[in-house]
Write a protein that holds these residues in place. Sequence first.
Motif, PDB file in Angstrom:
ATOM      1  N   THR A 312      -1.024   5.595  15.437  1.00  0.00           N
ATOM      2  CA  THR A 312      -0.851   5.656  16.891  1.00  0.00           C
ATOM      3  C   THR A 312       0.113   6.778  17.249  1.00  0.00           C
ATOM      4  N   THR A 313      -0.379   7.763  17.978  1.00  0.00           N
ATOM      5  CA  THR A 313       0.438   8.917  18.362  1.00  0.00           C
ATOM      6  C   THR A 313       1.281   8.615  19.595  1.00  0.00           C
ATOM      7  N   LEU A 314       2.184   9.541  19.929  1.00  0.00           N
ATOM      8  CA  LEU A 314       3.125   9.359  21.040  1.00  0.00           C
ATOM      9  C   LEU A 314       2.454   9.044  22.373  1.00  0.00           C
ATOM     10  N   ASP A 315       1.221   9.488  22.535  1.00  0.00           N
ATOM     11  CA  ASP A 315       0.523   9.234  23.797  1.00  0.00           C
ATOM     12  C   ASP A 315      -0.082   7.837  23.856  1.00  0.00           C
ATOM     13  N   GLY A 316       0.180   7.013  22.825  1.00  0.00           N
ATOM     14  CA  GLY A 316      -0.307   5.640  22.815  1.00  0.00           C
ATOM     15  C   GLY A 316      -1.728   5.476  22.323  1.00  0.00           C
ATOM     16  N   THR A 317      -2.337   6.550  21.808  1.00  0.00           N
ATOM     17  CA  THR A 317      -3.722   6.508  21.352  1.00  0.00           C
ATOM     18  C   THR A 317      -3.794   6.240  19.849  1.00  0.00           C
ATOM     19  N   LYS A 318      -4.652   5.291  19.451  1.00  0.00           N
ATOM     20  CA  LYS A 318      -4.878   5.031  18.033  1.00  0.00           C
ATOM     21  C   LYS A 318      -5.893   6.041  17.500  1.00  0.00           C
ATOM     22  N   ARG A 319      -5.537   6.692  16.400  1.00  0.00           N
ATOM     23  CA  ARG A 319      -6.394   7.744  15.846  1.00  0.00           C
ATOM     24  C   ARG A 319      -6.693   7.458  14.387  1.00  0.00           C
ATOM     25  N   THR A 320      -7.956   7.618  14.027  1.00  0.00           N
ATOM     26  CA  THR A 320      -8.385   7.387  12.645  1.00  0.00           C
ATOM     27  C   THR A 320      -8.312   8.700  11.878  1.00  0.00           C
ATOM     28  N   LEU A 321      -7.544   8.716  10.798  1.00  0.00           N
ATOM     29  CA  LEU A 321      -7.284   9.936  10.049  1.00  0.00           C
ATOM     30  C   LEU A 321      -8.192  10.046   8.835  1.00  0.00           C
ATOM     31  N   THR A 322      -8.293  11.268   8.324  1.00  0.00           N
ATOM     32  CA  THR A 322      -9.043  11.518   7.088  1.00  0.00           C
ATOM     33  C   THR A 322      -8.081  12.052   6.034  1.00  0.00           C
ATOM     34  N   ASP A 323      -8.540  12.059   4.783  1.00  0.00           N
ATOM     35  CA  ASP A 323      -7.628  12.395   3.685  1.00  0.00           C
ATOM     36  C   ASP A 323      -7.305  13.879   3.568  1.00  0.00           C
ATOM     37  N   ASP A 324      -7.832  14.707   4.476  1.00  0.00           N
ATOM     38  CA  ASP A 324      -7.451  16.126   4.483  1.00  0.00           C
ATOM     39  C   ASP A 324      -6.438  16.429   5.580  1.00  0.00           C
ATOM     40  N   MET A 325      -5.932  15.380   6.238  1.00  0.00           N
ATOM     41  CA  MET A 325      -4.939  15.549   7.301  1.00  0.00           C
ATOM     42  C   MET A 325      -3.549  15.296   6.749  1.00  0.00           C
ATOM     43  N   LEU A 326      -2.618  16.212   7.040  1.00  0.00           N
ATOM     44  CA  LEU A 326      -1.255  16.084   6.543  1.00  0.00           C
ATOM     45  C   LEU A 326      -0.464  15.138   7.444  1.00  0.00           C
ATOM     46  N   LEU A 327       0.254  14.210   6.824  1.00  0.00           N
ATOM     47  CA  LEU A 327       0.983  13.189   7.552  1.00  0.00           C
ATOM     48  C   LEU A 327       2.456  13.207   7.145  1.00  0.00           C
ATOM     49  N   ILE A 328       3.324  13.015   8.099  1.00  0.00           N
ATOM     50  CA  ILE A 328       4.748  12.820   7.817  1.00  0.00           C
ATOM     51  C   ILE A 328       4.955  11.308   7.720  1.00  0.00           C
ATOM     52  N   LYS A 329       5.475  10.854   6.588  1.00  0.00           N
ATOM     53  CA  LYS A 329       5.637   9.422   6.364  1.00  0.00           C
ATOM     54  C   LYS A 329       7.099   9.090   6.074  1.00  0.00           C
ATOM     55  N   ASP A 330       7.429   7.809   6.250  1.00  0.00           N
ATOM     56  CA  ASP A 330       8.697   7.318   5.730  1.00  0.00           C
ATOM     57  C   ASP A 330       8.383   6.511   4.480  1.00  0.00           C
ATOM     58  N   ALA A 331       9.249   5.620   4.072  1.00  0.00           N
ATOM     59  CA  ALA A 331       9.025   4.872   2.837  1.00  0.00           C
ATOM     60  C   ALA A 331       7.879   3.879   2.938  1.00  0.00           C
ATOM     61  N   GLU A 332       7.409   3.606   4.187  1.00  0.00           N
ATOM     62  CA  GLU A 332       6.398   2.565   4.350  1.00  0.00           C
ATOM     63  C   GLU A 332       5.141   2.988   5.085  1.00  0.00           C
ATOM     64  N   VAL A 340       1.060  18.443  14.776  1.00  0.00           N
ATOM     65  CA  VAL A 340       0.240  18.099  15.940  1.00  0.00           C
ATOM     66  C   VAL A 340       1.003  17.206  16.917  1.00  0.00           C
ATOM     67  N   MET A 341       1.351  15.981  16.498  1.00  0.00           N
ATOM     68  CA  MET A 341       2.049  15.064  17.404  1.00  0.00           C
ATOM     69  C   MET A 341       2.769  13.985  16.610  1.00  0.00           C
ATOM     70  N   GLY A 342       3.907  13.553  17.144  1.00  0.00           N
ATOM     71  CA  GLY A 342       4.669  12.490  16.529  1.00  0.00           C
ATOM     72  C   GLY A 342       4.052  11.130  16.770  1.00  0.00           C
ATOM     73  N   GLY A 343       4.648  10.118  16.145  1.00  0.00           N
ATOM     74  CA  GLY A 343       4.127   8.771  16.264  1.00  0.00           C
ATOM     75  C   GLY A 343       4.903   7.929  17.263  1.00  0.00           C
ATOM     76  N   LEU A 344       4.206   6.961  17.854  1.00  0.00           N
ATOM     77  CA  LEU A 344       4.836   6.059  18.803  1.00  0.00           C
ATOM     78  C   LEU A 344       5.886   5.185  18.130  1.00  0.00           C
ATOM     79  N   ASN A 345       5.734   5.003  16.808  1.00  0.00           N
ATOM     80  CA  ASN A 345       6.624   4.093  16.088  1.00  0.00           C
ATOM     81  C   ASN A 345       7.992   4.685  15.761  1.00  0.00           C
ATOM     82  N   SER A 346       8.215   5.962  16.065  1.00  0.00           N
ATOM     83  CA  SER A 346       9.516   6.562  15.746  1.00  0.00           C
ATOM     84  C   SER A 346      10.042   7.439  16.892  1.00  0.00           C
TER      85      SER A 346
END
Length: 447
Positions: A312-332, A340-346
Amino acid sequence: MDTSKRWLSALVPGLENVSDKDYTDAMTLSGTKVENYKRLDKNLENIVVGEIVSIEKHPDADKLKICQVNIGTETTQIVTGATNVEVGQLVPVVLSGGKVAAAHGDPNTYEDGIKIKKGKLRGIESNGMMCGIEELGASRDQYSEAPEDGIYVFNCPGSVRDARPGDDAVEKLGLRDTITEYEITNNRVDCYSVLGVAREAAATFNLKFVPPVIPETGNNEDVNDYIKVTVKDADLCSRYVSRAIKNIKIAPSPLWMQDRLIASGIRPINNIVDITNFVMLEYGQPLHAFDINQVKGGKIIVENAKDGEVFTTLDGTKRTLTDDMLLIKDAERGIAIAGVMGGLNSEIEEDTKTIIVESANFAGSSVRTTSKKLGLRTEASARFEKGIDPNLCEAAADRVCRLIELTGAGKVCKGSVDNYPVPEEANTIGIRVNRINRVLGIELERQ
């Protein structure tokens, strides 16, 4: 790419004396092609700040009110149908003989504006008009404090605009400016920033370029005590700089910053978000801020998403990702889609006390593919797609920290976490003076 003339003039003193037409012609001829320009104060004439000192009902019209308005030099009478008028408000007033940019925001009237004349409304004399933000050629997209329907109020809750009766209302709204639009080709990504355009303007007009000075920032606390960064694919993320800032005080950003953001088409939100947006425009380096309490385990991990992962991105939209998309993650879990855009959860919230500032360099091809697949194009992705110099990361992060300190928004921790395994160095280009002279038909000396 759009720039504010006032912002450029702060970086290139003397540029304010160059006419809009001369600026446009010279910049295009020197290689920075101007598409068009727009005066924000076009057709805004004889508009001052007025204070409503009394209100009474119109005797012959239920929806009209008779207001006595102090305009600094005198008190004048204005009849209005605005529903949000109250005694004590400071409002923009166009006096008889003045002009506004539009009739209630009607774009068809922008070219010539609307002349305001003294007259009578249902038999009661009115010596001008109180204005809504749309009548001044602006919109609520930038001036979020403006009401949906009604006049603009300078001293409304949350406003940082200081005004007094008789002041130039157009100046107080930051509309004495020219916005220039450029065609920036992919080989000139350095001009996809205010500093880049300012550097070109200084060279074009033989003026001094005065970039911001960024002294060292930080207290005695070590950023490494707050965050750890792991980059699992250096081809897609060549550099990741992170800095920690504590004692965050969420508040409106300074007026000068809000005006520069508004002129650039970005709506002010709060001091932290505004500073990251401001530096992105200034340096051309996108940045992001995370609430450290939402970064699980104090870890940043840069790696590809799992196929089918929902985020879920900052605009509140749930987006389905694919394995060629780079993601910034925390430990979980994922906390941002890289470039592209940050997450609503942080996201930064009112009770945020400590933040992590991200200033990273992501591969343009990866960001372009992700943005296209998700149908999500942002100011950040537009810049990464063109290919940004990774050496900007540290300077941009430091600039954010400096502005946070200057505005009293927080305390910066010492140092940065800088994951930069293969630093990019400047190339040396050999040239032959004789060939340059022969090809260009000029006579440059070697020195």
